[in-house]
Design a protein around this motif. Structure first.
Motif, mmCIF file in Angstrom:
data_model
loop_
_atom_site.group_PDB
_atom_site.id
_atom_site.type_symbol
_atom_site.label_atom_id
_atom_site.label_comp_id
_atom_site.label_asym_id
_atom_site.label_seq_id
_atom_site.Cartn_x
_atom_site.Cartn_y
_atom_site.Cartn_z
ATOM 1 N N GLN A 161 18.291 -10.626 0.404
ATOM 2 C CA GLN A 161 17.490 -9.490 0.725
ATOM 3 C C GLN A 161 16.386 -9.038 -0.171
ATOM 4 O O GLN A 161 16.672 -9.043 -1.488
ATOM 5 C CB GLN A 161 18.442 -8.324 0.764
ATOM 6 C CG GLN A 161 17.581 -6.862 1.083
ATOM 7 C CD GLN A 161 18.528 -5.761 1.167
ATOM 8 O OE1 GLN A 161 19.710 -5.678 1.058
ATOM 9 N NE2 GLN A 161 18.033 -4.510 1.214
ATOM 10 N N PRO A 162 15.241 -9.118 -0.054
ATOM 11 C CA PRO A 162 13.906 -9.059 -1.057
ATOM 12 C C PRO A 162 13.734 -7.437 -1.067
ATOM 13 O O PRO A 162 14.153 -6.672 -0.272
ATOM 14 C CB PRO A 162 12.793 -9.647 -0.226
ATOM 15 C CG PRO A 162 13.021 -9.494 1.429
ATOM 16 C CD PRO A 162 14.494 -9.570 1.453
ATOM 17 N N GLU A 163 12.999 -7.094 -2.155
ATOM 18 C CA GLU A 163 12.799 -5.654 -2.157
ATOM 19 C C GLU A 163 11.404 -5.464 -1.540
ATOM 20 O O GLU A 163 10.354 -6.145 -2.265
ATOM 21 C CB GLU A 163 12.966 -5.132 -3.708
ATOM 22 C CG GLU A 163 14.220 -5.181 -4.223
ATOM 23 C CD GLU A 163 14.163 -4.551 -5.797
ATOM 24 O OE1 GLU A 163 13.346 -4.160 -6.065
ATOM 25 O OE2 GLU A 163 15.336 -4.776 -6.209
ATOM 26 N N ASN A 164 11.056 -4.867 -0.831
ATOM 27 C CA ASN A 164 9.788 -4.567 -0.048
ATOM 28 C C ASN A 164 8.883 -3.638 -0.762
ATOM 29 O O ASN A 164 9.525 -2.484 -1.568
ATOM 30 C CB ASN A 164 9.897 -4.095 1.320
ATOM 31 C CG ASN A 164 10.296 -5.013 2.356
ATOM 32 O OD1 ASN A 164 10.682 -6.366 2.011
ATOM 33 N ND2 ASN A 164 10.598 -4.752 3.445
ATOM 34 N N LEU A 165 7.547 -3.916 -0.897
ATOM 35 C CA LEU A 165 6.708 -2.924 -1.512
ATOM 36 C C LEU A 165 6.044 -2.030 -0.385
ATOM 37 O O LEU A 165 5.708 -2.608 0.619
ATOM 38 C CB LEU A 165 5.721 -3.695 -2.117
ATOM 39 C CG LEU A 165 6.294 -4.606 -3.554
ATOM 40 C CD1 LEU A 165 5.165 -5.446 -4.129
ATOM 41 C CD2 LEU A 165 6.499 -3.701 -4.614
ATOM 42 N N PRO A 166 5.426 -0.830 -0.759
ATOM 43 C CA PRO A 166 4.910 -0.152 -0.011
ATOM 44 C C PRO A 166 3.412 -0.592 0.585
ATOM 45 O O PRO A 166 2.710 -1.261 -0.429
ATOM 46 C CB PRO A 166 4.838 1.291 -0.430
ATOM 47 C CG PRO A 166 4.399 1.003 -2.024
ATOM 48 C CD PRO A 166 5.527 -0.330 -2.019
ATOM 49 N N LEU A 167 3.102 -0.507 1.630
ATOM 50 C CA LEU A 167 1.625 -0.804 1.969
ATOM 51 C C LEU A 167 0.540 -0.100 1.135
ATOM 52 O O LEU A 167 -0.311 -0.576 0.531
ATOM 53 C CB LEU A 167 1.530 -0.537 3.670
ATOM 54 C CG LEU A 167 0.100 -1.267 4.225
ATOM 55 C CD1 LEU A 167 -0.089 -2.319 4.107
ATOM 56 C CD2 LEU A 167 -0.018 -0.279 5.460
ATOM 57 N N LEU A 168 0.703 1.084 1.343
ATOM 58 C CA LEU A 168 -0.474 2.069 0.190
ATOM 59 C C LEU A 168 0.232 2.047 -1.141
ATOM 60 O O LEU A 168 1.368 1.492 -1.403
ATOM 61 C CB LEU A 168 0.018 3.423 0.659
ATOM 62 C CG LEU A 168 -1.078 3.843 1.968
ATOM 63 C CD1 LEU A 168 -0.433 2.893 3.279
ATOM 64 C CD2 LEU A 168 -1.049 5.329 2.111
ATOM 65 N N GLU A 169 -0.631 2.351 -1.918
ATOM 66 C CA GLU A 169 -0.298 2.370 -3.331
ATOM 67 C C GLU A 169 -0.099 1.080 -4.021
ATOM 68 O O GLU A 169 0.522 0.966 -5.093
ATOM 69 C CB GLU A 169 0.768 3.369 -3.832
ATOM 70 C CG GLU A 169 0.238 4.838 -3.271
ATOM 71 C CD GLU A 169 1.685 5.776 -3.430
ATOM 72 O OE1 GLU A 169 2.525 5.406 -4.052
ATOM 73 O OE2 GLU A 169 1.356 6.969 -3.213
ATOM 74 N N THR A 170 -0.577 0.007 -3.428
ATOM 75 C CA THR A 170 -0.378 -1.277 -3.866
ATOM 76 C C THR A 170 -1.726 -1.971 -3.743
ATOM 77 O O THR A 170 -2.422 -1.911 -3.044
ATOM 78 C CB THR A 170 0.720 -2.189 -3.123
ATOM 79 O OG1 THR A 170 2.064 -1.440 -3.252
ATOM 80 C CG2 THR A 170 1.042 -3.456 -3.633
ATOM 81 N N ASP A 264 7.119 -9.388 -2.035
ATOM 82 C CA ASP A 264 5.948 -9.155 -2.549
ATOM 83 C C ASP A 264 4.573 -9.740 -1.783
ATOM 84 O O ASP A 264 3.658 -9.753 -2.363
ATOM 85 C CB ASP A 264 5.645 -9.379 -4.065
ATOM 86 C CG ASP A 264 5.675 -10.808 -4.379
ATOM 87 O OD1 ASP A 264 5.986 -11.572 -3.132
ATOM 88 O OD2 ASP A 264 5.797 -11.612 -5.307
ATOM 89 N N THR A 265 4.762 -9.989 -0.642
ATOM 90 C CA THR A 265 3.822 -10.449 0.202
ATOM 91 C C THR A 265 3.638 -9.695 1.454
ATOM 92 O O THR A 265 4.457 -9.371 2.047
ATOM 93 C CB THR A 265 4.109 -11.881 0.575
ATOM 94 O OG1 THR A 265 4.411 -12.770 -0.697
ATOM 95 C CG2 THR A 265 2.925 -12.658 1.319
ATOM 96 N N LEU A 266 2.010 -9.370 1.824
ATOM 97 C CA LEU A 266 1.617 -8.676 2.880
ATOM 98 C C LEU A 266 1.151 -9.706 3.887
ATOM 99 O O LEU A 266 0.037 -10.521 3.731
ATOM 100 C CB LEU A 266 0.684 -7.871 2.535
ATOM 101 C CG LEU A 266 -0.214 -7.087 3.542
ATOM 102 C CD1 LEU A 266 0.665 -6.356 4.680
ATOM 103 C CD2 LEU A 266 -1.487 -6.261 3.230
ATOM 104 N N ALA A 267 1.432 -9.919 5.291
ATOM 105 C CA ALA A 267 0.751 -10.607 6.347
ATOM 106 C C ALA A 267 0.226 -9.734 7.097
ATOM 107 O O ALA A 267 0.802 -8.914 7.562
ATOM 108 C CB ALA A 267 1.849 -11.537 6.861
#
Length: 283
Positions: A161-170, A264-267
């Motif tokens: 399980q990865p730790e997801n980052l928020p869309l905002l504030e990143t 730590d990746t956004l698609a």
């Protein structure tokens, strides 16, 4: 290609297939389970992701996959299995009935490093074994796929399980982007840094490599729309290709229709369900 490069490809592969199939992978450690007729524990596979740990080699022995090039297997919610075979991306249809499973012929990309014959052989064998699947079982976080004779072919461990980052504030930095039809993936021109920041006021902004840009955006749980992108009008001559890349990036951003965050990746996904932009969070 070094092992580090293969890791990057595997990670990118995961995102491409995940987003293209609009799969929301369930990264939870436990799922509802029930015993099958042979008293072995099984579970629905849809929405789960697995890393290969063992496979049946051509000579019949059990082998471990190449370090840094372990295939990834994702079971989609819509009857599609996909992932990375170690270097290349693949996808196929699958059907499950109880503890039986069948996988249709695999469709895969065909990019092999010239000096990686061993990797090419492993990928070919992996795809052959996947299509030969006849049954499966899940026990203690391990997925085992067997052939028609009951012989074990492939063994997987559940993806961590990865730790997801928020869309905002990143602050997101472009790592890869696709061409117009989504068939190839490219890295940004060396020496350029394309950024993306979602503000809470409904504005997305950043650098397109040469020019600064901003636009209103709308977002819900998985949907994303970027409207009326405005950019400054500077013209950069170096490095070579920077302006062509900038135009391609802004065009892709305008076609955004959805997004997924994995680790730590956004698609960013277009209206056809294809992953078109891949960003990494600022370290």
């Amino acid at each position: 290609m070094g092992r580090e490069g293969q890791n990057i490809l595997a990670k990118t592969a995961f995102l491409i297939i995940l987003a293209a199939c609009i799969v929301s992978v369930a990264w939870t450690g436990g799922a509802d389970t029930s015993p099958d007729e042979s008293s072995r524990v099984t579970e629905p596979l849809a929405g789960t992701a697995w890393n290969l740990v063992e496979f049946r080699a051509d000579n019949g022995s059990i082998a471990a996959p190449l370090s840094g090039a372990e295939p990834l297997l994702i079971f989609g919610e819509s009857g599609t299995v996909s992932g990375s075979a170690g270097c290349n991306l693949y996808t196929a249809s699958y059907r499950i009935n109880g503890s039986t499973i069948s996988v249709e012929p695999v469709i895969a990309t065909a990019a092999y490093p010239a000096n990686e014959q061993e990797l090419a052989q492993q990928e070919k064998r992996y795809c052959e074994l996947l299509v030969a699947a006849a049954s499966y079982r899940v026990e203690d976080g391990r997925l085992t796929i067997t052939g028609p004779s009951g012989r074990e072919l492939l063994a997987f461990a559940r993806a961590e399980q990865p730790e997801n980052l928020p869309l905002l504030e990143t602050e997101w930095h472009l790592a890869h982007y696709t061409n117009g039809n989504g068939s190839t993936v490219a890295s940004p021109v060396p020496g350029t840094d394309i950024t993306l920041v979602f503000d809470g006021d409904g504005t997305v902004s950043g650098s397109a490599g040469c020019n600064a840009y901003s636009a209103p955006y709308r977002v819900n749980e998985t949907g994303l729309a970027v409207e009326r992108v405005i950019a400054t009008k500077a013209s950069c001559t170096e490095p070579a290709g920077i302006m062509e890349q900038e135009q391609a990036y802004l065009d892709l951003l305008r076609s955004a229709a959805g997004y997924r965050i994995v680790g730590d990746t956004l698609a960013v996904i277009d209206g056809n369900g294809r992953a078109i932009l891949f960003f990494e969070a600022e370290a």
